[in-house]
Design a protein around this motif. Structure first.
Motif, PDB file in Angstrom:
ATOM      1  N   GLU A 124       0.814  -1.061   0.027  1.00 12.07           N
ATOM      2  CA  GLU A 124       0.081  -0.226  -0.034  1.00 12.07           C
ATOM      3  C   GLU A 124       0.867   1.264  -0.029  1.00 12.07           C
ATOM      4  O   GLU A 124       0.672   2.151  -0.806  1.00 12.07           O
ATOM      5  N   LEU A 125       1.890   1.361   0.702  1.00  7.22           N
ATOM      6  CA  LEU A 125       2.772   2.633   0.858  1.00  7.22           C
ATOM      7  C   LEU A 125       3.464   2.690  -0.322  1.00  7.22           C
ATOM      8  O   LEU A 125       3.443   3.707  -0.857  1.00  7.22           O
ATOM      9  N   LYS A 128       1.089   3.913  -3.024  1.00  6.41           N
ATOM     10  CA  LYS A 128       0.871   5.554  -2.568  1.00  6.41           C
ATOM     11  C   LYS A 128       2.048   6.151  -3.301  1.00  6.41           C
ATOM     12  O   LYS A 128       1.609   7.576  -3.838  1.00  6.41           O
ATOM     13  N   LYS A 129       3.260   5.886  -3.111  1.00  5.93           N
ATOM     14  CA  LYS A 129       4.403   6.781  -3.456  1.00  5.93           C
ATOM     15  C   LYS A 129       4.393   6.723  -4.982  1.00  5.93           C
ATOM     16  O   LYS A 129       4.727   7.629  -5.662  1.00  5.93           O
ATOM     17  N   GLY A 131       1.757   6.394  -6.872  1.00  8.26           N
ATOM     18  CA  GLY A 131       0.828   7.493  -7.299  1.00  8.26           C
ATOM     19  C   GLY A 131       1.093   8.789  -7.063  1.00  8.26           C
ATOM     20  O   GLY A 131       0.334   9.707  -7.742  1.00  8.26           O
ATOM     21  N   LYS A 137       0.399  10.230 -11.516  1.00  9.68           N
ATOM     22  CA  LYS A 137      -0.663  10.812 -10.976  1.00  9.68           C
ATOM     23  C   LYS A 137      -1.596  11.481 -12.159  1.00  9.68           C
ATOM     24  O   LYS A 137      -2.758  11.542 -12.159  1.00  9.68           O
TER      25      LYS A 137
END
Length: 177
Positions: A124-125, A128-129, A131, A137
């Motif tokens: 997940e981390l 997230k990074k 993204g 993004k």
């Protein structure tokens, strides 16, 4: 009534059976931390082994959040309840520096227990990074924009379903990220 009593007895038997296997198979303690709507920091404690997973307890750790000594005391109680000789590892969902320190101290105190972070949390981390990378993004923002556009208009959504064999752009997930 009697149905509830029978179900409780059945569940107690199931839990006893799983707990009795801990000494022969070993077990993992899972610490699942989360925050409720009022801002309290809570942790669910589960014990997993090859026979199954058992919910042990939940605790409000708001009062001793980032207090290493208090967290060690809490984990000592959990390890005594499970019997430290049965525990192979403790898996946590936190990568915070204070929990890392707690993990190091647990491994120093209990030489047979390994402390690790949940692989899903690490993924997940990482996602997230990823993204946050500008190109990724921008692509995600475009995909979200298209998805919102399609789902806002019933006619466009029907056309999409007709041309994609009723496939959806977004499917509900079993997991909350």
């Amino acid at each position: 009534g009697w149905i509830l009593r029978e179900l409780v007895e059945e569940m107690e038997l199931y839990v006893r059976e799983i707990k009795s296997s801990w000494s022969s198979t070993g077990c993992s303690i899972l610490l699942d931390g989360w925050e409720d709507l009022t801002g309290r920091r809570l942790v669910n404690v589960l014990v997993a082994c090859p026979k199954g997973t058992v919910y042990l307890r939940s605790a409000d750790i708001s009062g001793f959040d980032q207090e290493i000594g208090c967290m060690l005391g809490f984990l000592d109680d959990v390890l005594k309840e499970v019997d430290v000789q049965n525990v192979v590892q403790i898996i946590t969902c936190s990568t915070s520096s204070w929990m890392k320190t707690v993990g190091q101290q647990v491994m120093e105190k209990y030489k047979t227990v390994f402390w690790t972070v949940c692989a899903l949390h690490c993924l997940e981390l990482t996602l997230k990074k990823m993204g946050a990378i500008d190109a990724v993004k921008a692509t995600l923002d475009k995909a979200k924009s298209i998805t919102r556009f399609v789902h806002r208009d019933a006619t466009i959504l029907k056309v999409l379903r007709d041309h994609t064999s009723a496939k959806y752009l977004v499917r509900p997930s079993k997991f909350k990220l």
